[in-house]
Scaffold this active site. Structure first.
Site, PDB file in Angstrom:
ATOM      1  N   ASP A 166      -8.560   3.687  -2.838  1.00  0.00           N
ATOM      2  CA  ASP A 166      -8.951   5.097  -2.865  1.00  0.00           C
ATOM      3  C   ASP A 166      -7.943   5.937  -3.667  1.00  0.00           C
ATOM      4  O   ASP A 166      -6.763   5.601  -3.734  1.00  0.00           O
ATOM      5  CB  ASP A 166      -9.035   5.611  -1.421  1.00  0.00           C
ATOM      6  CG  ASP A 166      -9.815   6.915  -1.330  1.00  0.00           C
ATOM      7  OD1 ASP A 166     -10.573   7.232  -2.269  1.00  0.00           O
ATOM      8  OD2 ASP A 166      -9.664   7.616  -0.317  1.00  0.00           O
ATOM      9  N   GLY A 167      -8.449   7.008  -4.247  1.00  0.00           N
ATOM     10  CA  GLY A 167      -7.559   7.964  -4.910  1.00  0.00           C
ATOM     11  C   GLY A 167      -7.675   7.982  -6.417  1.00  0.00           C
ATOM     12  O   GLY A 167      -6.934   8.714  -7.080  1.00  0.00           O
ATOM     13  N   ASN A 221     -21.314   5.434  -0.974  1.00  0.00           N
ATOM     14  CA  ASN A 221     -20.926   5.876  -2.329  1.00  0.00           C
ATOM     15  C   ASN A 221     -22.148   6.102  -3.222  1.00  0.00           C
ATOM     16  O   ASN A 221     -22.049   6.775  -4.250  1.00  0.00           O
ATOM     17  CB  ASN A 221     -20.032   4.843  -3.036  1.00  0.00           C
ATOM     18  CG  ASN A 221     -18.653   4.696  -2.451  1.00  0.00           C
ATOM     19  OD1 ASN A 221     -18.067   3.620  -2.478  1.00  0.00           O
ATOM     20  ND2 ASN A 221     -18.096   5.776  -1.913  1.00  0.00           N
ATOM     21  N   LEU A 255     -11.163   3.519   7.859  1.00  0.00           N
ATOM     22  CA  LEU A 255     -11.652   2.333   7.149  1.00  0.00           C
ATOM     23  C   LEU A 255     -12.965   2.580   6.412  1.00  0.00           C
ATOM     24  O   LEU A 255     -13.399   1.734   5.632  1.00  0.00           O
ATOM     25  CB  LEU A 255     -11.798   1.158   8.125  1.00  0.00           C
ATOM     26  CG  LEU A 255     -10.467   0.647   8.694  1.00  0.00           C
ATOM     27  CD1 LEU A 255     -10.702  -0.511   9.652  1.00  0.00           C
ATOM     28  CD2 LEU A 255      -9.528   0.220   7.570  1.00  0.00           C
ATOM     29  N   SER A 256     -13.615   3.712   6.666  1.00  0.00           N
ATOM     30  CA  SER A 256     -14.824   4.083   5.928  1.00  0.00           C
ATOM     31  C   SER A 256     -15.852   2.956   5.867  1.00  0.00           C
ATOM     32  O   SER A 256     -16.378   2.627   4.802  1.00  0.00           O
ATOM     33  CB  SER A 256     -14.462   4.520   4.500  1.00  0.00           C
ATOM     34  OG  SER A 256     -13.552   5.583   4.525  1.00  0.00           O
ATOM     35  N   ARG A 276     -12.660  12.485 -13.801  1.00  0.00           N
ATOM     36  CA  ARG A 276     -12.525  11.489 -12.726  1.00  0.00           C
ATOM     37  C   ARG A 276     -12.716  10.058 -13.241  1.00  0.00           C
ATOM     38  O   ARG A 276     -12.069   9.120 -12.787  1.00  0.00           O
ATOM     39  CB  ARG A 276     -13.572  11.766 -11.631  1.00  0.00           C
ATOM     40  CG  ARG A 276     -13.261  12.968 -10.778  1.00  0.00           C
ATOM     41  CD  ARG A 276     -14.385  13.210  -9.782  1.00  0.00           C
ATOM     42  NE  ARG A 276     -14.573  12.084  -8.872  1.00  0.00           N
ATOM     43  CZ  ARG A 276     -13.845  11.880  -7.774  1.00  0.00           C
ATOM     44  NH1 ARG A 276     -12.894  12.719  -7.432  1.00  0.00           N
ATOM     45  NH2 ARG A 276     -14.095  10.842  -6.999  1.00  0.00           N
ATOM     46  N   GLU A 335      -4.008  -5.918  10.529  1.00  0.00           N
ATOM     47  CA  GLU A 335      -2.985  -4.875  10.482  1.00  0.00           C
ATOM     48  C   GLU A 335      -3.419  -3.892   9.399  1.00  0.00           C
ATOM     49  O   GLU A 335      -3.966  -4.294   8.367  1.00  0.00           O
ATOM     50  CB  GLU A 335      -1.615  -5.470  10.132  1.00  0.00           C
ATOM     51  CG  GLU A 335      -1.122  -6.520  11.109  1.00  0.00           C
ATOM     52  CD  GLU A 335      -0.893  -5.989  12.526  1.00  0.00           C
ATOM     53  OE1 GLU A 335      -0.679  -4.766  12.683  1.00  0.00           O
ATOM     54  OE2 GLU A 335      -0.950  -6.797  13.462  1.00  0.00           O
ATOM     55  N   TRP A 346      -6.236  11.045  -8.794  1.00  0.00           N
ATOM     56  CA  TRP A 346      -5.221  10.657  -9.786  1.00  0.00           C
ATOM     57  C   TRP A 346      -5.563  11.290 -11.137  1.00  0.00           C
ATOM     58  O   TRP A 346      -4.704  11.852 -11.819  1.00  0.00           O
ATOM     59  CB  TRP A 346      -5.188   9.138  -9.882  1.00  0.00           C
ATOM     60  CG  TRP A 346      -4.180   8.589 -10.838  1.00  0.00           C
ATOM     61  CD1 TRP A 346      -2.882   8.254 -10.566  1.00  0.00           C
ATOM     62  CD2 TRP A 346      -4.395   8.277 -12.228  1.00  0.00           C
ATOM     63  NE1 TRP A 346      -2.271   7.772 -11.694  1.00  0.00           N
ATOM     64  CE2 TRP A 346      -3.168   7.775 -12.731  1.00  0.00           C
ATOM     65  CE3 TRP A 346      -5.476   8.377 -13.094  1.00  0.00           C
ATOM     66  CZ2 TRP A 346      -3.017   7.366 -14.060  1.00  0.00           C
ATOM     67  CZ3 TRP A 346      -5.318   7.989 -14.413  1.00  0.00           C
ATOM     68  CH2 TRP A 346      -4.101   7.484 -14.882  1.00  0.00           C
TER      69      TRP A 346
HETATM   70  C1  IPE Z   1     -11.942   5.319  -5.044  1.00  0.00           C
HETATM   71  O1  IPE Z   1     -11.500   6.458  -5.633  1.00  0.00           O
HETATM   72  C2  IPE Z   1     -12.926   4.605  -5.915  1.00  0.00           C
HETATM   73  C3  IPE Z   1     -14.120   4.118  -5.234  1.00  0.00           C
HETATM   74  C4  IPE Z   1     -14.919   4.811  -4.452  1.00  0.00           C
HETATM   75  C5  IPE Z   1     -14.453   2.767  -5.525  1.00  0.00           C
HETATM   76  P1  IPE Z   1     -12.263   7.831  -5.381  1.00  0.00           P
HETATM   77  O2  IPE Z   1     -13.295   8.028  -6.421  1.00  0.00           O
HETATM   78  O3  IPE Z   1     -12.756   7.909  -3.969  1.00  0.00           O
HETATM   79  O4  IPE Z   1     -11.075   8.840  -5.620  1.00  0.00           O
HETATM   80  P2  IPE Z   1     -10.737  10.135  -4.787  1.00  0.00           P
HETATM   81  O5  IPE Z   1     -10.649   9.759  -3.344  1.00  0.00           O
HETATM   82  O6  IPE Z   1     -11.839  11.122  -5.049  1.00  0.00           O
HETATM   83  O7  IPE Z   1      -9.433  10.560  -5.351  1.00  0.00           O
HETATM   84 MG    MG Z   2     -12.077   8.696  -2.206  1.00  0.00          MG
END
Ligand code: IPE
Ligand code: MG
Length: 252
Positions: free
Chosen positions: A12-13, A60, A182-183, A25, A194, A17
């Site tokens: 994630d992230g 997603n 954990l989504s 994105r 863990e 980033w």
């Molecule tokens: C994770 O990054 C990529 C997937 C969903 C595979 P994100 O797209 O969720 O990035 P953020 O959480 O918006 O930063």
């Molecule tokens: Mg995300």
């Protein structure tokens, strides 16, 4: 010391980033794709045998179409062209976990081709979850028990999960990006995993931190509920003492 056999990763992230750098994105997903190659190398270096990779959840699918396309490209890149050649050369077996019926025929064909071409690779197995829902996986496994005419039990459900022919329960689940959840990822398989949560955004996940998380896992006292020893061994360092966490806190 615990043997680390199976790591699962929630990458994630990527989006944040990119946004933090004023980029679209999609560029975050591209950077995430590159870093995933490093994660594979780190697993090989550490002798980890199974790596589960959460590519795309059923939830997603509500995302913008162009972004979805970018995320899906991660799995395609792993399984075609250079990605496939690299996997084969490194002894990486590729296994698709998720609802195959939701894939386009073209994507399914390329994933199944990658599964076939890497079937004899035995250094590391990457199980990539795409079009994956955790509850959906359990429901499908239970339905298959009924279809197969077997009694529903922990064993019969476990034997019908997507990764059952390979390895199901991860020892360690790493989630980057700061959220501590954990989504929907591997709800059946994670009961004794863990959990390592880090604020690091996935494209920034470094070798140093990945190795640190694996070391942290190795030091934990794991009883699977079987005895009354302290839950953290004397030689284990708790997560909040990690150097990167201190650095993040200092940066606000
Ligand atoms: C994770 O990054 C990529 C997937 C969903 C595979 P994100 O797209 O969720 O990035 P953020 O959480 O918006 O930063
Ligand atoms: Mg995300």
């Amino acid at each position: 010391m615990n043997q680390l056999n199976h790591v699962a990763i929630i990458t994630d992230g990527n989006g944040r980033w990119a946004t933090r750098q004023g980029k679209p994105r999609q560029e975050g997903h591209t950077a995430g794709r590159e870093n995933f190659q490093h994660v594979c190398d780190w697993c090989l270096e550490l002798g980890i045998r199974y790596l589960s990779f959460y590519v795309l959840s059923l939830d997603n699918l509500r995302r913008d179409k162009a972004e979805l396309e970018h995320i899906q490209q991660m799995a395609r890149d792993l399984c075609t062209g250079e990605g496939l050649a690299r996997a084969k050369a490194k002894g990486i077996r590729l296994v698709l976990c998720g609802d195959r019926a939701l894939q386009t025929p073209e994507d399914l064909a390329l994933y199944e081709n990658a599964e076939q071409k890497t079937a004899d690779c035995d250094k590391l197995t990457i199980m990539f979850q795409t079009y994956y829902g955790g509850r959906d996986e359990i429901v499908k496994a239970a339905r298959r028990c009924v279809e197969d005419g077997v009694e529903i039990s922990e064993d019969s459900i476990s034997a019908r999960l997507y990764g059952a022919a390979h390895h199901t329960d991860p020892d360690l689940i790493i989630r980057t990006g700061g959220y501590q959840r954990l989504s929907g990822y591997l709800p059946w398989e994670s009961v004794y995993s863990e959990l390592y949560f880090t604020p690091t955004l996935f494209p920034d996940l470094s070798r140093e931190e990945f190795f640190w998380a694996c070391k942290w896992y190795e030091g934990i006292h794991r009883t699977h509920g079987g005895d009354r020893e302290p839950t953290v061994a004397k030689n284990a360092t708790v997560q909040k003492d990690a150097p990167f966490a201190r650095k993040e806190a200092a940066n606000g």
